[in-house]
Each structure stands twice: as structure tokens, then as C-alpha cells.
Design an enzyme around this catalytic site. Structure first.
Site, PDB file in Angstrom:
ATOM      1  N   GLU A   4      -3.450   0.592  -0.334  1.00 45.97           N
ATOM      2  CA  GLU A   4      -4.155   1.030   0.876  1.00 45.97           C
ATOM      3  C   GLU A   4      -3.414   2.183   1.537  1.00 45.97           C
ATOM      4  O   GLU A   4      -4.034   3.074   2.129  1.00 45.97           O
ATOM      5  CB  GLU A   4      -4.293  -0.140   1.863  1.00 45.97           C
ATOM      6  CG  GLU A   4      -5.212   0.139   3.041  1.00 45.97           C
ATOM      7  CD  GLU A   4      -4.536   0.756   4.258  1.00 45.97           C
ATOM      8  OE1 GLU A   4      -5.243   1.182   5.174  1.00 45.97           O
ATOM      9  OE2 GLU A   4      -3.273   0.818   4.305  1.00 45.97           O
TER      10      GLU A   4
ATOM     11  N   ASP B 290       0.555  -3.516   0.119  1.00 50.17           N
ATOM     12  CA  ASP B 290       1.576  -2.475   0.038  1.00 50.17           C
ATOM     13  C   ASP B 290       2.082  -2.088   1.427  1.00 50.17           C
ATOM     14  O   ASP B 290       1.444  -2.374   2.437  1.00 50.17           O
ATOM     15  CB  ASP B 290       1.021  -1.233  -0.689  1.00 50.17           C
ATOM     16  CG  ASP B 290      -0.246  -0.679  -0.051  1.00 50.17           C
ATOM     17  OD1 ASP B 290      -1.069  -1.457   0.460  1.00 50.17           O
ATOM     18  OD2 ASP B 290      -0.417   0.561  -0.055  1.00 50.17           O
TER      19      ASP B 290
HETATM   20 ZN   LIG Z   1      -2.176  -1.280   7.183  1.00 49.10          ZN
END
Ligand SMILES: [Zn+2]
Length: 389
Positions: free
Chosen positions: A149, A86
């Protein structure tokens, strides 16, 4: 030895990954699925002969982790290449190029959302595997591509809750300029809510003022911060102590009403060795003591799950190997990663990837073609050492 199948060039792989939006954000109006990126990486892994698993997130089923394994699965050990799929959101009007179109300048600079953080890592890991060749693998190499993340860490957390046995050593390819990173601080985002009751401002005895209470709480948090600074210190960080930042305070409505409700958001960055639950208990105790006698109630807790601090020992053989291969001493960084989760799964983990964190989360995020080639060379050496003969 059978020759490995071909793979698109680094730049071509990166162009597809950048062209496949995968923004993650706690704000639902920005949040997107990462499935396009995961599916493309799965396809490339299959071309190289990996056994591929795409695992939807239990807490976010439209997103998924990818776990791809190549080499003898019955052998313990091996090397894990791990990265997040992401990106953060972007400010389109501040970019000089289209963030989703990989743009290359004559000097080899590449521009696009996520090139450094961290879509550029994946072509490097894949090309390292292709360069060494499947036939040379005596232990498995695992490519892990996680979701979320940049927002909730649900992807990495799910690897932990599944108890994934991935390997003995892991590289997380966050941008460190290919310097090995073996520790970082944790990230905690916390809240305090104080509740009293409202009344006419002309007579303080008619109410219980939550803003007055918050003043006491803020002083108490300052004392906790000073106490942390006295107890914990690590000179390998450029800010060597834990930090506590007051980020947002809100409450009340009108000057002539006693404020019944006030809330504070703050962030704590603990050093390795500081336990988030113990810190939270200490903060909560300080808050409760601060409001004694004010007739207020306090509620303390985490705003988000946060990221624990991370440290792999300096004398870990894997840290040593990364230092030897790169010729760079291992270091500490100030940003959080998925490393604590991989550590929890029993892996010796080093954060080391192409690019510069300073350009991440910014307009005109950039990476150089030579950074990709350099990283691939170093990853190939580590792969040969930990998975080869
Ligand atoms: Zn990163």
C-alpha cells in the site's frame, strides 16, 4: 455456543508484527517482503478457525495478500476488515527506540514502526472476532491483509484484477482516531518531458531550448490549476480544492549550451468526482498547446499508477452505522488509501482505525494501548450488527 480459542494479547500480537520488518518502497534498496507479517496473521487467523488464503502478488511474487474468511461462506453480505501489512522506510538515528522492538511506556504509549500505520489495526480486528465468537456469525467476516500500500498499491490492485467477492461492507483500519472517513482525494504523480535540440548559446537559432519550453508549460499548468479550482470545490476537505504541486524540474547541463531536454515532475490531488484519465487528457492538451511554435516535442504521462479519489455516499447505511457506533460524524481526509479499490469491488467502504495519521511516517511512531481496546470494542459492535443475528 462453543468458546473461541485464545489469542495472544493485543500488545503481544503487535510486538510480533512490529518485530517483523515489512518496509515497502519504490526504491529497491529499502524494499522488503511482507511475507513474515502475512504468515503470522495467517497463523493467528487459523487459530480462530478462519479459512486462510495466502496469494502471492503476480507483479511481485515475493510479496502476498492474505484473505481469511470465517463464518458461513454461502451467505452474502458480511463485513471485511482490511489493512496493509507494509510500512514506509525509517530514519534509524532519529528514533529514540528501536523501530522494530515494540516499546511500552508506563502511560500505555507504544512505540514502533507501523504501530499506527497500521499494524495496530490487526490485533483489534482479530480480537473483535474472538470477542463476538464464530458461533454468533450469520454472515462471513473476512480479514484482508494487503501488500505494497505504501509503494505501488499492487496488493489492492490485484484484489480488483482477481475480481474478489469479499463482502458487502468494508472497514479499512488506517489511523483516523476511530472517526469514520468516507472520502479522500486521489493522488496522481505525473511527468512532462520536453525535447528540443542542443546548440551553441551564442546563436539561439542553432537549437530548440527545452527549458524555455518548460517555462511555458509551467505557466500553462498554473492556468489549469486555476481552472480546476474554479470548477471543483468540496468544503469537507481542509484544503477544499484539487491541488497541483510542481515537485521537481531538471534538465540541461551547461550555461553555454542550448538545453535539449527538460523534465518536470508534479503531483495532482483530485477531488472525488474528478476522473484521473480525464484530468490527464486535459493536462496533456495544455502542455501541447503551450509549446506550439517552439520546435519542441512533449511527452506526458503518469510516473506511478496513483490512487483514485474515493467517496462512499453520506447516506450509505454502513456510513450511518459507523457514525452511530462511534458517535462521530463521518469526515474527509487528505491522505490516500486502498478504499477506492475496495469500492470498485462493490463494497461500501469506510476508513476507520486506531491511532493518529499525524504520527505516521515519522520517527517515534506511537499508539496507546487504550486506542487498541477502544477500537476493538467498536469493531465488535459493527461485527455483531453486520455479521451477527
Ligand atoms: Zn497506511
Amino acid at each position: 455456543m462453543p468458546s473461541m480459542p485464545s489469542l495472544p494479547s493485543h500488545v503481544d500480537i503487535l510486538r510480533t508484527l512490529v518485530g517483523t520488518p515489512s518496509v515497502s518502497s519504490p526504491d529497491p534498496s529499502f524494499d522488503q517482503s511482507n511475507r513474515g507479517v502475512v504468515d503470522h496473521l495467517a497463523e493467528l487467523c487459523e487459530q480462530l478457525g478462519f479459512r486462510v488464503e495466502v496469494v502471492p502478488l503476480e507483479r511481485s511474487p515475493h510479496k502476498a495478500n492474505l484473505i481469511a474468511t470465517l463464518g458461513p461462506a454461502d451467505q452474502p453480505g458480511g463485513l471485511v476488515f482490511s489493512g496493509h501489512t507494509d510500512t514506509v522506510p525509517y530514519d534509524r538515528d532519529q528514533w529514540h527506540t528501536d523501530p522494530f522492538t515494540l516499546t511500552q511506556r508506563d502511560d500505555g504509549s507504544l512505540f514502533g514502526l507501523g504501530v499506527a500505520d497500521m499494524k495496530g489495526f490487526f490485533p483489534c480486528a482479530l480480537h473483535a472476532v474472538r470477542t463476538l465468537g464464530a458461533g454468533a456469525l450469520k454472515k462471513p467476516v473476512v480479514l484482508v491483509a494487503t501488500a505494497d500500500e505504501e509503494s505501488t498499491m499492487f496488493g489492492a490492485q490485484q484484489l480488483v484484477s482477481e475480481g474478489r467477492r469479499l463482502g458487502r461492507h468494508a472497514i479499512i483500519g488506517e489511523p483516523t482516531g476511530m472517526r469514520p472517513v468516507r472520502k479522500h482525494k486521489g493522488v496522481m504523480m505525473e511527468r512532462v518531458l520536453l525535447e528540443g535540440h542542443a546548440g551553441h548559446s551564442s546563436d539561439p537559432s542553432l537549437g530548440r531550448n527545452a527549458i524555455e519550453g518548460m517555462g511555458r508549460v509551467i505557466e500553462a499548468l498554473g492556468r489549469v490549476r486555476a481552472d480546476f479550482a474554479a470548477r471543483y470545490h468540496d468544503a469537507s476537505f481542509s484544503v477544499p480544492g484539487p491541488t497541483l504541486n510542481l515537485g521537481k524540474v531538471f534538465g540541461g547541463d551547461s550555461p553555454n549550451r542550448i538545453c535539449a531536454r527538460c523534465e518536470l515532475y508534479f503531483d495532482v490531488r483530485p477531488l472525488p468526482g474528478m476522473l484521473p484519465d480525464a484530468i490527464r487528457a486535459e493536462l496533456s492538451r495544455a502542455v501541447q498547446e503551450a509549446i506550439v511554435g517552439l520546435g519542441l516535442s512533449a511527452e506526458c504521462g503518469a510516473l506511478v499508477d496513483g490512487v483514485p479519489p474515493f467517496e462512499t455516499p453520506a447516506d450509505s447505511p454502513f456510513v450511518r452505522a459507523c457514525e452511530e457506533v462511534t458517535g462521530a460524524a463521518s469526515m474527509a481526509v487528505m491522505f490516500g488509501t486502498e478504499a477506492p479499490y475496495l469500492s470498485e469491488l462493490g463494497m461500501e467502504t469506510v476508513v476507520m482505525g486506531p491511532g493518529d495519521i499525524a504520527v505516521a511516517h515519522q520517527p517515534d511512531e506511537t499508539l496507546r494501548v487504550q486506542d487498541l481496546e477502544h477500537a476493538t470494542g467498536l469493531y465488535t459492535q459493527l461485527l455483531a450488527r453486520f455479521c451477527g443475528a
